[in-house]
Design a protein around this motif. Structure first.
Motif, PDB file in Angstrom:
ATOM      1  N   LEU A  53      23.530 -57.693 -10.866  1.00 40.60           N
ATOM      2  CA  LEU A  53      22.412 -57.061 -11.229  1.00 40.60           C
ATOM      3  C   LEU A  53      22.457 -55.560 -11.017  1.00 40.60           C
ATOM      4  O   LEU A  53      21.860 -55.209 -10.058  1.00 40.60           O
ATOM      5  N   PRO A  54      23.019 -54.834 -11.970  1.00 38.89           N
ATOM      6  CA  PRO A  54      22.857 -53.468 -11.912  1.00 38.89           C
ATOM      7  C   PRO A  54      21.590 -52.910 -12.324  1.00 38.89           C
ATOM      8  O   PRO A  54      20.756 -53.681 -12.824  1.00 38.89           O
ATOM      9  N   LEU A  55      21.186 -51.841 -11.442  1.00 42.80           N
ATOM     10  CA  LEU A  55      19.791 -51.252 -11.876  1.00 42.80           C
ATOM     11  C   LEU A  55      19.610 -50.967 -13.313  1.00 42.80           C
ATOM     12  O   LEU A  55      20.665 -50.496 -14.195  1.00 42.80           O
ATOM     13  N   ARG A  60      16.920 -46.695 -13.134  1.00 44.20           N
ATOM     14  CA  ARG A  60      17.739 -45.931 -12.517  1.00 44.20           C
ATOM     15  C   ARG A  60      17.417 -44.388 -12.680  1.00 44.20           C
ATOM     16  O   ARG A  60      17.237 -43.786 -11.669  1.00 44.20           O
ATOM     17  N   ARG A  64      15.972 -42.114  -9.741  1.00 47.30           N
ATOM     18  CA  ARG A  64      16.552 -40.714  -9.630  1.00 47.30           C
ATOM     19  C   ARG A  64      15.677 -39.631  -9.762  1.00 47.30           C
ATOM     20  O   ARG A  64      15.735 -38.776  -8.940  1.00 47.30           O
ATOM     21  N   LEU A  67      13.494 -39.540  -6.454  1.00 43.11           N
ATOM     22  CA  LEU A  67      14.337 -39.288  -5.380  1.00 43.11           C
ATOM     23  C   LEU A  67      14.691 -37.648  -5.439  1.00 43.11           C
ATOM     24  O   LEU A  67      14.385 -36.939  -4.204  1.00 43.11           O
TER      25      LEU A  67
ATOM     26  N   TYR B  36      24.098 -40.908  -5.036  1.00 41.43           N
ATOM     27  CA  TYR B  36      23.295 -41.932  -5.727  1.00 41.43           C
ATOM     28  C   TYR B  36      23.677 -42.193  -6.823  1.00 41.43           C
ATOM     29  O   TYR B  36      23.790 -43.724  -7.084  1.00 41.43           O
ATOM     30  N   ASP B  37      24.205 -41.625  -7.658  1.00 44.11           N
ATOM     31  CA  ASP B  37      24.649 -42.084  -9.098  1.00 44.11           C
ATOM     32  C   ASP B  37      25.936 -43.102  -8.914  1.00 44.11           C
ATOM     33  O   ASP B  37      26.085 -44.354  -9.618  1.00 44.11           O
ATOM     34  N   ALA B  40      24.026 -46.333  -6.354  1.00 45.44           N
ATOM     35  CA  ALA B  40      22.720 -46.879  -6.319  1.00 45.44           C
ATOM     36  C   ALA B  40      22.749 -48.532  -6.645  1.00 45.44           C
ATOM     37  O   ALA B  40      21.986 -49.132  -6.482  1.00 45.44           O
ATOM     38  N   ASP B  41      23.835 -48.828  -7.715  1.00 47.22           N
ATOM     39  CA  ASP B  41      23.955 -50.155  -7.943  1.00 47.22           C
ATOM     40  C   ASP B  41      23.954 -51.041  -6.962  1.00 47.22           C
ATOM     41  O   ASP B  41      23.637 -52.183  -6.647  1.00 47.22           O
ATOM     42  N   TYR B  44      21.142 -51.203  -4.428  1.00 46.57           N
ATOM     43  CA  TYR B  44      20.236 -52.158  -5.237  1.00 46.57           C
ATOM     44  C   TYR B  44      20.554 -53.601  -5.185  1.00 46.57           C
ATOM     45  O   TYR B  44      19.813 -54.487  -4.852  1.00 46.57           O
ATOM     46  N   PHE B  65      17.710 -44.307  -0.465  1.00 51.63           N
ATOM     47  CA  PHE B  65      18.572 -43.016  -0.414  1.00 51.63           C
ATOM     48  C   PHE B  65      17.720 -41.744   0.162  1.00 51.63           C
ATOM     49  O   PHE B  65      18.281 -41.022   0.531  1.00 51.63           O
TER      50      PHE B  65
END
Lengths: 394, 193
Positions: A53-55, A60, A64, A67, B36-37, B40-41, B44, B65
């Motif tokens: 389940l990717p963002l 995202r 970001r 953040l 983060y890039d 992040a996945d 999450y 983060f």
């Protein structure tokens, strides 16, 4: 059956991960513990990883942006964070700097121009910093003031209306960003400002100067923007403290009324145009209902019972604010309702509008589902979501 | 146990990662944004596994983060992957969130459509087992939960888990043993009932 020890179990997993053994071989080496080992390994096998389940790209990007914004607020390496949720002081900073009087909602062009000069004198850094400000930041009022300059400098009525619609969109984005970054205590200012922007836009769009096409387009945009962000407002209502929730509900009610009025006024204009085209006398159609911008966001009016549909139980003169059945326009208790001709789309039997005012503590998304705001005669085009603030933070 | 054999998936080489972390510790926001890039996945997914709620998982991911940025001065260069440290923060963020928020009916973890089994019966059983095991894991004691998720969901080895948690490998082994025993007890009881 002997129990397998933590060490033997861990060694087995290590061997397995290094491909140096398998369960059968290992169990053969520890026959007395084989059963215990096998069942524990079976349990470990049953621990499946979560589905992939990717963002979502949108989430995202939003996270970001939030953040990066928060990171910019956090001094490092000392690591002391600025306290979030500073009580917003509407128009105080800019007001004190530039002499703007609190309560003046929109600055005239000359003051706007003066503001630019003054702010430039004080240092463009303030304005630059304010661009990324969110509800709860001291500079947020500066941001609002400068964004209002766009309206003051708009050359035509259509441009003014578009500027208001744009500002309304910015406020909704602020709400979303503020909610995401845990500043729910401050979002009521943004929601209030949103209600004012929508109200101002709807007033301009109800005039004859902007073309009907422009009015329809901008009204649709407002509806779509609201629908895209209503989740954020509902989330803010859900998470805010009791006191903030009350303020937010009030602001939310104002926004709700302003948008409903914008839709109603536009429907009224559409109906007038249709009637004119079909040769009906304008008197038979009636004028679109007008309401002053102030009356729509006036707390005194907002505290009156929520408009309900005119029904047998609530006739127009029953003292209950009613929504005109065809235009959705609100008629205050005691006032003579504007004659409502059969204009605009008729109520469908499946219309799910509530016949009575819902309780105020119900989240907005339950009180006003987005489909209620959409004109059944037009399809709205969902614009790709591009967080205004997010773009600025990059 | 093929999944256990897979090393943690890192999107970049360890060298790049170290350089980015070093830069982030010096206060380089861009370096941290790059981290983060990359992670992040993963963060999450980890958070979602525990809260099973998309909006909450997104909010908490951002919090993870943010906390990592604030605390990166305290990041110990123990050799454990940086993402393991992030997941440790994620664990605490989720625990804190769970204390604040009343438990609500959460969505079950749904596999992506492309991953669903062609066999509906098999899919149903798989979903049941996955949800039952997940529910059992979430009922474990906090330290057991953390070790099981790090070991068998995230596939870190004992040394990495120990480094990320700031504990000894012996501690991790003991907790792993206890946690698997407890899971076995709960799942057996569930099957019987």
């Amino acid at each position: 059956m002997a129990k397998v020890t933590p060490e033997i179990l861990a060694n087995f997993f290590d061997d397995l991960e290094n491909d140096s053994s398998d369960l059968e071989t290992y169990a053969a080496g520890h026959p007395d513990m084989a059963e215990d080992l096998e069942t524990l390994v079976e349990v470990a096998q049953s621990v499946a990883p979560p589905p992939d389940l990717p963002l979502q790209p949108l989430a995202r990007a939003r996270l970001r942006a939030g953040l990066l914004y928060e990171m910019a607020q956090t001094s490092r390496p000392a690591g002391k964070k600025r306290e979030p949720g500073i009580k917003p002081t509407a128009r105080t900073v800019m007001g004190s700097l530039l002499g703007l009087i609190p309560g003046i909602e929109r600055v005239p062009a000359i003051i706007a121009a003066g503001s630019i000069v003054a702010a430039t004198s004080f240092g463009g850094g303030v304005v630059f910093a304010a661009e990324a400000a969110l509800p709860g930041d001291t500079l947020y009022s500066v941001k609002l003031s400068f964004e209002n300059v766009q309206v003051a400098l708009a050359p035509t009525e259509e441009a003014r209306a578009e500027a208001f619609v744009h500002l309304a969109y910015n406020r909704l984005t602020d709400v979303e960003m503020a909610t995401t970054t845990g500043r729910v205590s401050s979002v009521n200012l943004a929601v209030d400002s949103y209600a004012q922007d929508v109200s101002e836009a709807s007033q301009i769009l109800s005039q004859e100067t902007p073309s009907l096409q422009t009015a329809t387009t901008l009204t649709d945009r407002m509806q779509t923007d609201f629908a895209l962000h209503e989740g954020a407002i509902a989330a803010a209502e859900k998470r805010a403290s009791k006191e903030t929730t009350a303020m937010l509900l009030q602001a939310d009610d104002n926004a709700h009324r302003a948008l409903a009025m914008a839709v109603a006024l536009n429907q009224g204009r559409s109906a007038m145009a249709t009637a004119t085209a079909s040769g009906l006398p304008s008197a038979a159609v009636g004028r679109p209902v007008r309401a002053s911008a102030a009356s729509q966001v006036n707390p005194a009016i907002a505290s009156t019972p929520k408009p309900v549909l005119a029904t047998a139980a609530n006739p127009p003169n029953s003292g209950v604010a009613v929504l005109a059945p065809t235009t959705g326009a609100s008629v205050r208790p005691g006032a003579t309702p504007t004659p409502q001709p059969p204009v605009g789309p008729r109520e469908s039997p499946n219309d799910k509008r509530r016949p009575t005012a819902p309780p105020r503590d119900v989240p907005m998304t339950q009180r006003l589902p987005s489909h209620r705001l959409r004109s059944p005669t037009r399809s709205t085009t969902i614009r790709p979501f591009a967080p205004h603030s997010a773009q600025k933070t990059h | 146990l093929n999944e256990l054999k897979q090393a943690p998936i890192l999107s970049t080489s360890a060298t790049d990662e170290v350089a980015l972390v070093e830069a982030a510790i010096r206060g380089d926001a861009r370096a941290f944004a790059a981290l983060y890039d990359r992670h992040a996945d993963r963060v999450y997914r980890h958070v979602y596994y525990r809260v099973a709620n998309q909006p909450d998982a997104e909010d908490l991911t951002q919090q993870v983060f943010l906390q990592a940025w604030r605390a990166i001065d305290r990041y110990q260069r123990t050799g454990a992957p940086f993402v393991a440290w992030l997941l440790t923060i994620a664990y605490h963020v989720v625990v804190s969130h769970s204390r604040r928020v009343k438990p609500t009916a959460s969505l079950e973890l749904e596999p992506a459509a492309t991953e669903r089994w062609a066999d509906p019966e098999g899919e149903t059983m798989s979903r049941f087992e996955r949800s039952a095991v997940r529910a059992a894991i979430l009922r474990l004691k906090p330290d057991q939960q953390q070790v099981i998720i790090m070991r068998f969901v995230e596939h870190f080895d004992h040394a990495d888990v120990a480094a990320a948690l700031g504990k000894s490998e012996g501690y991790v082994r003991v907790i792993q043993h206890r946690a698997l025993g407890e899971l076995r007890r709960m799942l057996t009881h569930e099957v019987k009932s």
